[in-house]
Design a protein around this motif. Structure first.
Motif, PDB file in Angstrom:
ATOM      1  N   LEU A 139      39.539  51.711  16.349  1.00  0.00           N
ATOM      2  CA  LEU A 139      40.603  51.637  17.244  1.00  0.00           C
ATOM      3  C   LEU A 139      40.412  50.115  17.835  1.00  0.00           C
ATOM      4  CD1 LEU A 139      39.830  54.887  19.130  1.00  0.00           C
ATOM      5  CD2 LEU A 139      41.707  54.476  17.851  1.00  0.00           C
ATOM      6  N   PRO A 140      41.099  49.100  16.980  1.00  0.00           N
ATOM      7  CA  PRO A 140      40.815  47.682  17.585  1.00  0.00           C
ATOM      8  C   PRO A 140      41.051  47.307  18.585  1.00  0.00           C
ATOM      9  CG  PRO A 140      42.494  47.936  15.711  1.00  0.00           C
ATOM     10  CD  PRO A 140      41.953  49.482  16.024  1.00  0.00           C
ATOM     11  N   VAL A 141      41.967  47.802  19.378  1.00  0.00           N
ATOM     12  CA  VAL A 141      42.447  47.103  20.537  1.00  0.00           C
ATOM     13  C   VAL A 141      41.743  47.462  21.853  1.00  0.00           C
ATOM     14  CG1 VAL A 141      44.388  46.968  22.288  1.00  0.00           C
ATOM     15  CG2 VAL A 141      45.102  47.368  20.194  1.00  0.00           C
ATOM     16  N   VAL A 142      41.095  48.473  21.709  1.00  0.00           N
ATOM     17  CA  VAL A 142      40.085  48.963  22.884  1.00  0.00           C
ATOM     18  C   VAL A 142      38.699  48.079  22.298  1.00  0.00           C
ATOM     19  CG1 VAL A 142      39.125  51.060  21.844  1.00  0.00           C
ATOM     20  CG2 VAL A 142      38.996  50.697  24.450  1.00  0.00           C
ATOM     21  N   GLU A 143      38.418  47.960  21.247  1.00  0.00           N
ATOM     22  CA  GLU A 143      36.956  47.374  20.680  1.00  0.00           C
ATOM     23  C   GLU A 143      37.101  45.983  21.114  1.00  0.00           C
ATOM     24  OE1 GLU A 143      36.371  48.291  16.637  1.00  0.00           O
ATOM     25  OE2 GLU A 143      36.742  50.687  17.131  1.00  0.00           O
ATOM     26  N   LYS A 144      38.452  45.404  21.009  1.00  0.00           N
ATOM     27  CA  LYS A 144      38.546  43.656  21.344  1.00  0.00           C
ATOM     28  C   LYS A 144      38.502  43.814  23.036  1.00  0.00           C
ATOM     29  CE  LYS A 144      39.837  39.480  20.986  1.00  0.00           C
ATOM     30  NZ  LYS A 144      38.897  39.129  22.102  1.00  0.00           N
ATOM     31  N   TYR A 145      39.069  44.848  23.576  1.00  0.00           N
ATOM     32  CA  TYR A 145      38.950  44.851  24.998  1.00  0.00           C
ATOM     33  C   TYR A 145      37.637  44.851  25.678  1.00  0.00           C
ATOM     34  CZ  TYR A 145      38.590  47.137  29.480  1.00  0.00           C
ATOM     35  OH  TYR A 145      38.105  47.550  30.978  1.00  0.00           O
ATOM     36  N   TYR A 146      36.883  45.688  24.934  1.00  0.00           N
ATOM     37  CA  TYR A 146      35.405  45.828  25.230  1.00  0.00           C
ATOM     38  C   TYR A 146      34.493  44.663  25.392  1.00  0.00           C
ATOM     39  CZ  TYR A 146      30.454  47.103  25.269  1.00  0.00           C
ATOM     40  OH  TYR A 146      29.245  47.288  25.241  1.00  0.00           O
ATOM     41  N   GLU A 147      34.768  43.794  24.316  1.00  0.00           N
ATOM     42  CA  GLU A 147      34.066  42.477  24.045  1.00  0.00           C
ATOM     43  C   GLU A 147      34.228  41.520  25.381  1.00  0.00           C
ATOM     44  OE1 GLU A 147      32.236  41.821  21.484  1.00  0.00           O
ATOM     45  OE2 GLU A 147      32.617  43.975  20.919  1.00  0.00           O
ATOM     46  N   ASN A 148      35.335  41.641  25.921  1.00  0.00           N
ATOM     47  CA  ASN A 148      35.574  40.569  27.079  1.00  0.00           C
ATOM     48  C   ASN A 148      35.689  41.141  28.516  1.00  0.00           C
ATOM     49  OD1 ASN A 148      37.312  39.465  24.180  1.00  0.00           O
ATOM     50  ND2 ASN A 148      35.802  38.217  25.051  1.00  0.00           N
ATOM     51  N   CYS A 149      35.738  42.552  28.540  1.00  0.00           N
ATOM     52  CA  CYS A 149      35.980  42.889  29.933  1.00  0.00           C
ATOM     53  C   CYS A 149      34.848  42.757  31.100  1.00  0.00           C
ATOM     54  CB  CYS A 149      36.557  44.509  29.738  1.00  0.00           C
ATOM     55  SG  CYS A 149      35.104  45.499  29.382  1.00  0.00           S
ATOM     56  N   LEU A 150      35.405  42.588  32.281  1.00  0.00           N
ATOM     57  CA  LEU A 150      34.385  42.667  33.281  1.00  0.00           C
ATOM     58  C   LEU A 150      35.039  43.330  34.620  1.00  0.00           C
ATOM     59  CD1 LEU A 150      31.463  42.201  33.616  1.00  0.00           C
ATOM     60  CD2 LEU A 150      31.785  39.910  34.768  1.00  0.00           C
ATOM     61  N   ALA A 151      34.266  44.167  35.154  1.00  0.00           N
ATOM     62  CA  ALA A 151      34.853  44.642  36.489  1.00  0.00           C
ATOM     63  C   ALA A 151      34.206  43.933  37.652  1.00  0.00           C
ATOM     64  CB  ALA A 151      34.753  46.070  36.402  1.00  0.00           C
ATOM     65  N   LEU A 152      35.144  43.150  38.430  1.00  0.00           N
ATOM     66  CA  LEU A 152      34.439  42.600  39.648  1.00  0.00           C
ATOM     67  C   LEU A 152      34.449  43.255  40.767  1.00  0.00           C
ATOM     68  CD1 LEU A 152      36.760  39.097  39.160  1.00  0.00           C
ATOM     69  CD2 LEU A 152      34.403  39.883  38.145  1.00  0.00           C
ATOM     70  N   PRO A 153      33.705  43.012  41.675  1.00  0.00           N
ATOM     71  CA  PRO A 153      33.487  43.651  43.117  1.00  0.00           C
ATOM     72  C   PRO A 153      34.948  44.243  43.537  1.00  0.00           C
ATOM     73  CG  PRO A 153      32.131  42.043  42.975  1.00  0.00           C
ATOM     74  CD  PRO A 153      32.672  41.903  41.832  1.00  0.00           C
ATOM     75  N   MET A 154      35.217  45.411  43.901  1.00  0.00           N
ATOM     76  CA  MET A 154      36.376  46.167  44.495  1.00  0.00           C
ATOM     77  C   MET A 154      36.120  47.176  45.099  1.00  0.00           C
ATOM     78  SD  MET A 154      39.637  46.396  44.802  1.00  0.00           S
ATOM     79  CE  MET A 154      40.879  45.322  43.663  1.00  0.00           C
ATOM     80  N   PHE A 155      36.303  46.948  46.474  1.00  0.00           N
ATOM     81  CA  PHE A 155      36.153  48.347  47.504  1.00  0.00           C
ATOM     82  C   PHE A 155      36.482  47.721  48.782  1.00  0.00           C
ATOM     83  CE2 PHE A 155      32.039  45.776  46.754  1.00  0.00           C
ATOM     84  CZ  PHE A 155      31.548  45.686  48.011  1.00  0.00           C
ATOM     85  N   PRO A 156      36.855  48.761  49.473  1.00  0.00           N
ATOM     86  CA  PRO A 156      37.588  48.555  50.833  1.00  0.00           C
ATOM     87  C   PRO A 156      36.929  47.790  51.863  1.00  0.00           C
ATOM     88  CG  PRO A 156      37.973  50.658  50.352  1.00  0.00           C
ATOM     89  CD  PRO A 156      37.100  50.117  49.550  1.00  0.00           C
TER      90      PRO A 156
END
Ligand SMILES: *Cc1c(COP(=O)(O)O)cnc(C)c1O
Length: 386
Positions: A349-366
């Motif tokens: 599943l190459p698209v999600v595998e590429k996504y995983y290499e570069n993803c980062l979730a930044l602080p996000m809460f109310p």
């Protein structure tokens, strides 16, 4: 400036929440009382569904849904690899077979073109159902998914854990709130503290289907009923029957009281999350960071704010050194050791595998303050401008 550690998500507990819990602790019912019913009614109203069933957590909600859809040994069910493991595990709890469809590179949701391709390549009936996930809070277009599902005779369980309060506009320009039961058979939510509404542990199932609603209510409580209309025999007021093999997947009244109180601020929370997203979007507009894509017919609920950046590990570590705890979500489910045992491997599943290499979730809460968000942005810019 002294900052508290800033995580990627965080619950918001107000004095009203605390008072609501204390009040329930002093009442007659700690569980199986009126607060659970109230939470269910209020939640159904919030998402616009006919029915809601409160359960002990989001995973239990998924399990009850696959049971309600009657998943049997060897039944093939499709989900997305970009999710928390529970979206796939609930198929395995019923001995079903998990198949994955890769994600769309822009929305990060299940790629519906690829889904159709897969379904078209085998006889109708090969697959029983599909479990899409509103990843990060982006409500998937369940109208389009429903038309595919009808064509190939699939049921739909929408894992909407990330997207309470979000919506998309359907082809009639009607706002379809996530979880409203209009296109999916069942929707599920989680009230884990990193999600929008926190009850410690907790979950909810919503549906417009009365039969599924009744079946799930039964399975939530051991398969036991006292309803005179459903009993085979009736020996008196004490009499109950266990009619199915169910579980104890109930939510307590203590948790439900917290849920009712939290729900009061749910819309405000989604609004705040969208404000924070807008500010991040603006800050990284002309940079090497890719910010989230949103179609203009969609209200993103922003459980997560996920960027793509080339040197992801570098940025993750730089932020950590500055007391900012960003997160990587998710490591693709098909590459977990458990799912690799079924033959899944890198490259499938190459698209999600590429996504995983570069993803980062930044602080996000109310309750992320303006000062805190400015600090996060400053530290990120410091890193990318190096
Ligand atoms: C959190 C989550 C779950 C599981 O919910 P729990 O309440 O932690 O059991 C399932 N699916 C997704 C997408 C989630 O984010």
């Amino acid at each position: 400036m002294v900052m508290r550690p800033i995580s990627y998500g965080r619950q918001y507990i107000s004095q009203e929440d605390i008072d609501a819990v204390v009040e329930t602790l002093q009442s007659d019912f700690l569980t199986q009382g009126p607060k659970v019913k109230e939470f269910e009614e209020r939640f159904a109203e919030y998402v616009g569904s006919k029915y809601a069933i409160a359960v002990s957590n989001g995973t239990a909600a998924l399990h009850l849904c696959t049971m309600a859809m009657n998943v049997q040994k060897g039944d093939k069910v499709i989900t997305t690899p970009l999710t928390f493991a529970a979206s796939a595990n609930c198929i395995r709890y019923c001995d079903g077979e998990v198949d994955f469809v890769d994600i769309d590179p822009h929305t990060y949701l299940m790629d519906l073109d690829k889904l159709e391709e897969k379904l078209a390549s085998v006889p109708v009936g090969t697959y029983k159902g599909v479990i899409p996930v509103d990843f990060a809070g982006y409500p998937i277009n369940v109208e389009r998914l429903r038309s595919i599902a009808n064509k190939y005779k699939l049921w739909i369980i929408e894992d909407a854990c990330h997207a309470p309060g979000g919506y998309f506009e359907d082809s009639q320009k009607v706002q379809q709130k996530c979880g409203n039961g209009a296109y999916a058979d069942l929707h599920i939510f989680s009230f884990h503290p990193v999600k929008h509404i926190a009850t410690g542990e907790g979950g909810m199932i919503t549906t417009n289907n009365k039969e599924l609603y009744e079946k799930i209510c039964l399975l939530r409580t051991h398969g036991i009923t006292k309803d005179p209309e459903l009993l085979n025999e009736n020996h008196g007021g004490w009499y109950y029957e266990m009619q199915e093999l169910g579980y104890n997947y109930r939510l307590s009244d203590i948790q439900a009281a917290l849920g009712v109180s939290q729900l009061e601020r749910a819309n405000e929370g989604v609004r705040k999350r969208n404000e924070i997203a807008l500010k991040y979007n603006e800050a990284f507009k002309e940079s090497k960071i890719t910010t989230p894509f949103v179609h203009d017919n969609t209200l993103h609920a922003y459980h997560l704010y996920v960027i793509q950046i080339e040197d992801r590990k570098g940025l993750y570590n730089h932020l950590r050194e500055n007391n900012i705890f960003s997160q990587v979500l998710y490591s693709p489910v098909h590459l977990q050791p458990y799912y690799k045992k079924f033959g899944w491997k890198k490259g499938d599943l190459p698209v999600v595998e590429k996504y995983y290499e570069n993803c980062l979730a930044l602080p996000m809460f109310p309750t992320l303050s303006i000062d805190e968000q400015n600090y996060v942005i400053e530290k990120i810019k410091e890193f990318i401008d190096e």
